[in-house]
Scaffold this motif. Sequence first.
Motif, PDB file in Angstrom:
ATOM      1  N   VAL A 157     -12.506 132.671 113.166  1.00 48.23           N
ATOM      2  CA  VAL A 157     -11.573 132.196 112.137  1.00 48.23           C
ATOM      3  C   VAL A 157     -11.085 133.382 111.311  1.00 48.23           C
ATOM      4  O   VAL A 157     -11.857 134.289 110.997  1.00 48.23           O
ATOM      5  CB  VAL A 157     -12.246 131.159 111.210  1.00 48.23           C
ATOM      6  CG1 VAL A 157     -11.289 130.718 110.109  1.00 48.23           C
ATOM      7  CG2 VAL A 157     -12.722 129.963 112.012  1.00 48.23           C
ATOM      8  N   GLN A 177       0.886 121.838 105.120  1.00 48.41           N
ATOM      9  CA  GLN A 177      -0.417 121.822 105.774  1.00 48.41           C
ATOM     10  C   GLN A 177      -0.519 120.679 106.778  1.00 48.41           C
ATOM     11  O   GLN A 177      -1.038 120.851 107.886  1.00 48.41           O
ATOM     12  CB  GLN A 177      -1.544 121.711 104.727  1.00 48.41           C
ATOM     13  CG  GLN A 177      -1.667 122.928 103.844  1.00 48.41           C
ATOM     14  CD  GLN A 177      -2.755 122.782 102.796  1.00 48.41           C
ATOM     15  OE1 GLN A 177      -3.528 123.682 102.577  1.00 48.41           O
ATOM     16  NE2 GLN A 177      -2.805 121.633 102.139  1.00 48.41           N
ATOM     17  N   ILE A 180       1.564 121.463 109.983  1.00 47.64           N
ATOM     18  CA  ILE A 180       1.055 122.478 110.918  1.00 47.64           C
ATOM     19  C   ILE A 180      -0.428 122.280 111.240  1.00 47.64           C
ATOM     20  O   ILE A 180      -1.002 123.020 112.029  1.00 47.64           O
ATOM     21  CB  ILE A 180       1.284 123.901 110.376  1.00 47.64           C
ATOM     22  CG1 ILE A 180       0.469 124.144 109.102  1.00 47.64           C
ATOM     23  CG2 ILE A 180       2.772 124.148 110.132  1.00 47.64           C
ATOM     24  CD1 ILE A 180       0.552 125.574 108.588  1.00 47.64           C
ATOM     25  N   HIS A 181      -1.047 121.273 110.605  1.00 47.65           N
ATOM     26  CA  HIS A 181      -2.472 120.957 110.835  1.00 47.65           C
ATOM     27  C   HIS A 181      -3.366 122.175 110.592  1.00 47.65           C
ATOM     28  O   HIS A 181      -4.284 122.451 111.369  1.00 47.65           O
ATOM     29  CB  HIS A 181      -2.665 120.431 112.262  1.00 47.65           C
ATOM     30  CG  HIS A 181      -1.802 119.254 112.595  1.00 47.65           C
ATOM     31  ND1 HIS A 181      -1.951 118.021 111.995  1.00 47.65           N
ATOM     32  CD2 HIS A 181      -0.749 119.141 113.457  1.00 47.65           C
ATOM     33  CE1 HIS A 181      -1.051 117.185 112.478  1.00 47.65           C
ATOM     34  NE2 HIS A 181      -0.303 117.836 113.356  1.00 47.65           N
ATOM     35  N   THR A 182      -3.069 122.877 109.504  1.00 50.25           N
ATOM     36  CA  THR A 182      -3.823 124.083 109.151  1.00 50.25           C
ATOM     37  C   THR A 182      -3.839 124.232 107.631  1.00 50.25           C
ATOM     38  O   THR A 182      -2.801 124.061 106.979  1.00 50.25           O
ATOM     39  CB  THR A 182      -3.168 125.335 109.761  1.00 50.25           C
ATOM     40  OG1 THR A 182      -3.201 125.221 111.185  1.00 50.25           O
ATOM     41  CG2 THR A 182      -3.893 126.600 109.342  1.00 50.25           C
ATOM     42  N   ALA A 210      -2.894 131.568 105.476  1.00 48.91           N
ATOM     43  CA  ALA A 210      -3.392 130.445 106.262  1.00 48.91           C
ATOM     44  C   ALA A 210      -4.788 130.751 106.787  1.00 48.91           C
ATOM     45  O   ALA A 210      -5.077 131.889 107.182  1.00 48.91           O
ATOM     46  CB  ALA A 210      -2.459 130.148 107.429  1.00 48.91           C
ATOM     47  N   VAL A 212      -7.038 130.042 109.814  1.00 50.52           N
ATOM     48  CA  VAL A 212      -6.699 129.572 111.152  1.00 50.52           C
ATOM     49  C   VAL A 212      -7.666 130.101 112.207  1.00 50.52           C
ATOM     50  O   VAL A 212      -8.175 131.222 112.093  1.00 50.52           O
ATOM     51  CB  VAL A 212      -5.241 129.993 111.489  1.00 50.52           C
ATOM     52  CG1 VAL A 212      -5.079 131.495 111.427  1.00 50.52           C
ATOM     53  CG2 VAL A 212      -4.787 129.451 112.822  1.00 50.52           C
ATOM     54  N   GLU A 213      -7.901 129.281 113.222  1.00 50.24           N
ATOM     55  CA  GLU A 213      -8.699 129.718 114.355  1.00 50.24           C
ATOM     56  C   GLU A 213      -7.910 130.769 115.133  1.00 50.24           C
ATOM     57  O   GLU A 213      -6.689 130.688 115.237  1.00 50.24           O
ATOM     58  CB  GLU A 213      -9.027 128.538 115.275  1.00 50.24           C
ATOM     59  CG  GLU A 213      -9.873 127.458 114.616  1.00 50.24           C
ATOM     60  CD  GLU A 213      -9.017 126.382 113.965  1.00 50.24           C
ATOM     61  OE1 GLU A 213      -7.812 126.620 113.775  1.00 50.24           O
ATOM     62  OE2 GLU A 213      -9.570 125.316 113.636  1.00 50.24           O
ATOM     63  N   ARG A 216      -5.185 129.894 117.548  1.00 53.02           N
ATOM     64  CA  ARG A 216      -3.986 129.212 117.038  1.00 53.02           C
ATOM     65  C   ARG A 216      -3.090 130.121 116.211  1.00 53.02           C
ATOM     66  O   ARG A 216      -2.067 129.674 115.694  1.00 53.02           O
ATOM     67  CB  ARG A 216      -4.385 127.997 116.190  1.00 53.02           C
ATOM     68  CG  ARG A 216      -5.099 126.880 116.963  1.00 53.02           C
ATOM     69  CD  ARG A 216      -5.176 125.630 116.107  1.00 53.02           C
ATOM     70  NE  ARG A 216      -3.853 125.073 115.866  1.00 53.02           N
ATOM     71  CZ  ARG A 216      -3.483 124.503 114.704  1.00 53.02           C
ATOM     72  NH1 ARG A 216      -4.335 124.446 113.692  1.00 53.02           N
ATOM     73  NH2 ARG A 216      -2.269 124.007 114.573  1.00 53.02           N
ATOM     74  N   GLU A 219       0.504 130.260 117.436  1.00 51.13           N
ATOM     75  CA  GLU A 219       1.135 128.953 117.238  1.00 51.13           C
ATOM     76  C   GLU A 219       1.558 128.747 115.783  1.00 51.13           C
ATOM     77  O   GLU A 219       2.697 128.347 115.500  1.00 51.13           O
ATOM     78  CB  GLU A 219       0.159 127.851 117.646  1.00 51.13           C
ATOM     79  CG  GLU A 219       0.657 126.439 117.339  1.00 51.13           C
ATOM     80  CD  GLU A 219      -0.455 125.402 117.402  1.00 51.13           C
ATOM     81  OE1 GLU A 219      -0.194 124.248 117.006  1.00 51.13           O
ATOM     82  OE2 GLU A 219      -1.586 125.749 117.822  1.00 51.13           O
ATOM     83  N   ILE A 220       0.644 129.039 114.841  1.00 48.47           N
ATOM     84  CA  ILE A 220       0.929 128.815 113.420  1.00 48.47           C
ATOM     85  C   ILE A 220       2.021 129.756 112.932  1.00 48.47           C
ATOM     86  O   ILE A 220       2.928 129.352 112.191  1.00 48.47           O
ATOM     87  CB  ILE A 220      -0.351 128.993 112.579  1.00 48.47           C
ATOM     88  CG1 ILE A 220      -1.401 127.952 112.978  1.00 48.47           C
ATOM     89  CG2 ILE A 220      -0.042 128.899 111.083  1.00 48.47           C
ATOM     90  CD1 ILE A 220      -0.907 126.527 112.919  1.00 48.47           C
TER      91      ILE A 220
END
Length: 231
Positions: A157, A177, A180-182, A210, A212-213, A216, A219-220
Amino acid sequence: MGATATQERGHVHIVIMGCGRVGSSLAILLEKRGHDVSVIDIDDNAFRRLGPDFKGRTVKGVGFDRSVLEKAGVREADGFAAVSSGDNSNVLAARVVREEFGIDNVVARIYDQGRAEVYERLGIPTVATVRWAADQVLRSLMPEGSEPAWRDPSGQVRLIRVNTHTDWVGMKISTIQDRIHTPLPFLLRFGQGMVPDDATLLQDGDVVYAAVEVERITEIEGLLAKPPVKR
């Protein structure tokens, strides 16, 4: 100004004004990461700090001179760092690059911490000398996740600075949020950190972070770099 296409090729073009300790270190860091670098300085001797292996462009002159900037390739630049020894020169150069060449991704080194907030209000991110490190400037120039602000010990992360398309401005952080599911745990506004609540709206000039994993990140960054999908 071409930043998206350049970044898709895996590198960016950065113009640096000032080849002192800060500028030369930044130029070398960027080049080691495979990016194209141009360095501007009024003193030819300053370029010796770059070492014999430096492959970038060096241009003698002042960084707020339009012809000098063009020789350094500013029209194709993805970012500009003004890190000379003068506050006024740094801010003037940063404003010229933003306003006349349309480069949004700029950062200026500031000696006078008391004036930093004034420059932030002009939309110019600043790095004060008292807390300077080359990676801080690099992080300001390279917001695509290559230089995370924080990473967990497992490396899964990261907390990264992300660019947001202007069409996201005016939208609630909580809504972004959800889209973007983050999580977006904090942002910088006029140089001041803040934790957004349910009512916080994204403003022009906000610097967004952000959590974020790693898998991802691309993507983000891609989602926020484009206008939000209409619903």
